[in-house]
Design a protein around this motif. Structure first.
Motif, PDB file in Angstrom:
ATOM      1  N   VAL A 125       0.684  -1.232  -0.040  1.00 22.48           N
ATOM      2  CA  VAL A 125       0.118   0.098   0.120  1.00 22.48           C
ATOM      3  C   VAL A 125       1.051   1.374   0.041  1.00 22.48           C
ATOM      4  O   VAL A 125       1.628   1.338   0.762  1.00 22.48           O
ATOM      5  CB  VAL A 125      -1.109   0.080   1.362  1.00 22.48           C
ATOM      6  CG1 VAL A 125      -1.798   1.381   1.248  1.00 22.48           C
ATOM      7  CG2 VAL A 125      -1.911  -1.196   1.351  1.00 22.48           C
ATOM      8  N   TYR A 141      -3.937   6.699  -3.633  1.00 23.70           N
ATOM      9  CA  TYR A 141      -3.483   5.563  -3.173  1.00 23.70           C
ATOM     10  C   TYR A 141      -3.326   4.535  -4.293  1.00 23.70           C
ATOM     11  O   TYR A 141      -3.858   4.552  -5.231  1.00 23.70           O
ATOM     12  CB  TYR A 141      -4.705   5.059  -2.032  1.00 23.70           C
ATOM     13  CG  TYR A 141      -4.857   5.687  -0.915  1.00 23.70           C
ATOM     14  CD1 TYR A 141      -3.982   5.469  -0.049  1.00 23.70           C
ATOM     15  CD2 TYR A 141      -6.099   6.542  -0.751  1.00 23.70           C
ATOM     16  CE1 TYR A 141      -4.396   6.077   1.348  1.00 23.70           C
ATOM     17  CE2 TYR A 141      -6.126   7.216   0.405  1.00 23.70           C
ATOM     18  CZ  TYR A 141      -5.272   7.088   1.413  1.00 23.70           C
ATOM     19  OH  TYR A 141      -5.464   7.810   2.789  1.00 23.70           O
ATOM     20  N   ILE A 149      -6.200  -1.297   2.843  1.00 26.78           N
ATOM     21  CA  ILE A 149      -6.016  -0.340   3.591  1.00 26.78           C
ATOM     22  C   ILE A 149      -6.006  -0.163   4.828  1.00 26.78           C
ATOM     23  O   ILE A 149      -7.069  -1.024   5.352  1.00 26.78           O
ATOM     24  CB  ILE A 149      -6.663   1.010   3.149  1.00 26.78           C
ATOM     25  CG1 ILE A 149      -6.459   1.405   1.559  1.00 26.78           C
ATOM     26  CG2 ILE A 149      -6.933   2.092   3.805  1.00 26.78           C
ATOM     27  CD1 ILE A 149      -5.242   2.269   1.301  1.00 26.78           C
TER      28      ILE A 149
END
Length: 224
Positions: A125, A141, A149
């Protein structure tokens, strides 16, 4: 018919009405404009809202403006930039976007995904905080396929536009062009679909609050 995807109708209508009236913040305006670039079928709905807003304006009696000429001169001198809109490179106005990042968001970012200075939030991530202040954040993101997440809740509202791939959370499954809306009643952990990386652009009007043991560690490291 919901023109944006799986989300709650009332917050969605409020978001679209704000866009039609031109009162959204710069990042939220870019988010909705980017959605409409990906999903042009939603433009008719927004056009109807804009027409209704214009009709309301026409019914308002005009008032005199003090120093009219001076104010107009100041507006023209300021150029076409939106107040508070970050233009991060001299070439931003000429950047036309690509298949992942359409022009409205590319113009706001002033860079392509390849030039984005990502930082690792967790294994699999990455994030790039485009803007960050006491009123909230605008963040890109990059979530590897199958990754999650950190769990988080919200002190206000969070609007997330899917640019590539897809993700799921407790409220549904979101594909490219969908806008997911969450508020302070939602504590969720979005996860990307397996097999394809997911790119998202998220805008909040108040800071996120990471939850769970991993989230608290991440927040301590990256938010201070």
């Amino acid at each position: 018919m919901n023109p944006i995807g799986q989300t709650h109708e009332q917050p969605l209508d409020t978001l679209l009405a704000g866009y039609a009236r031109g009162v959204l913040s710069a990042p939220l305006h870019a988010l909705v404009a980017t959605h409409l670039a990906i999903r042009p079928e939603g433009r008719r709905y927004v056009a109807a809202l804009e027409a209704a807003t214009a009709a309301d304006i026409e019914r308002v009696e005009p008032v005199s403006i003090a120093d009219r000429d001076a104010r107009l001169a100041a507006i023209f001198a300021a150029g076409e930039s939106t107040p508070g809109e970050p233009i991060r490179s001299p070439a931003a106005s000429g950047f036309h976007g690509d298949d992942i990042v359409p022009y409205p968001l590319a113009r706001y970012l002033g860079a392509s995904l390849a030039d984005t200075p990502w930082r690792t939030l967790l294994p699999g991530v990455k994030e790039f905080r485009v803007s960050d202040n006491e009123d909230g954040e605008a963040t890109l993101y990059w979530i590897r396929g199958g990754r999650k997440i950190p769990s988080h809740t919200h002190e206000g509202s969070e609007y997330t536009l899917v640019l590539k791939g897809a993700f799921s959370d407790m409220n549904g499954h979101y594909l490219r062009g969908d806008i997911a809306i969450a508020d302070m009643d939602v504590d969720h952990q979005p996860h990307a679909d397996p097999g394809e990386d997911c790119f998202c652009f998220a805008v909040t009007d108040a800071p996120l609050k990471l939850t769970g043991p991993i989230g608290r560690i991440v927040q301590k490291i990256f938010r201070h």
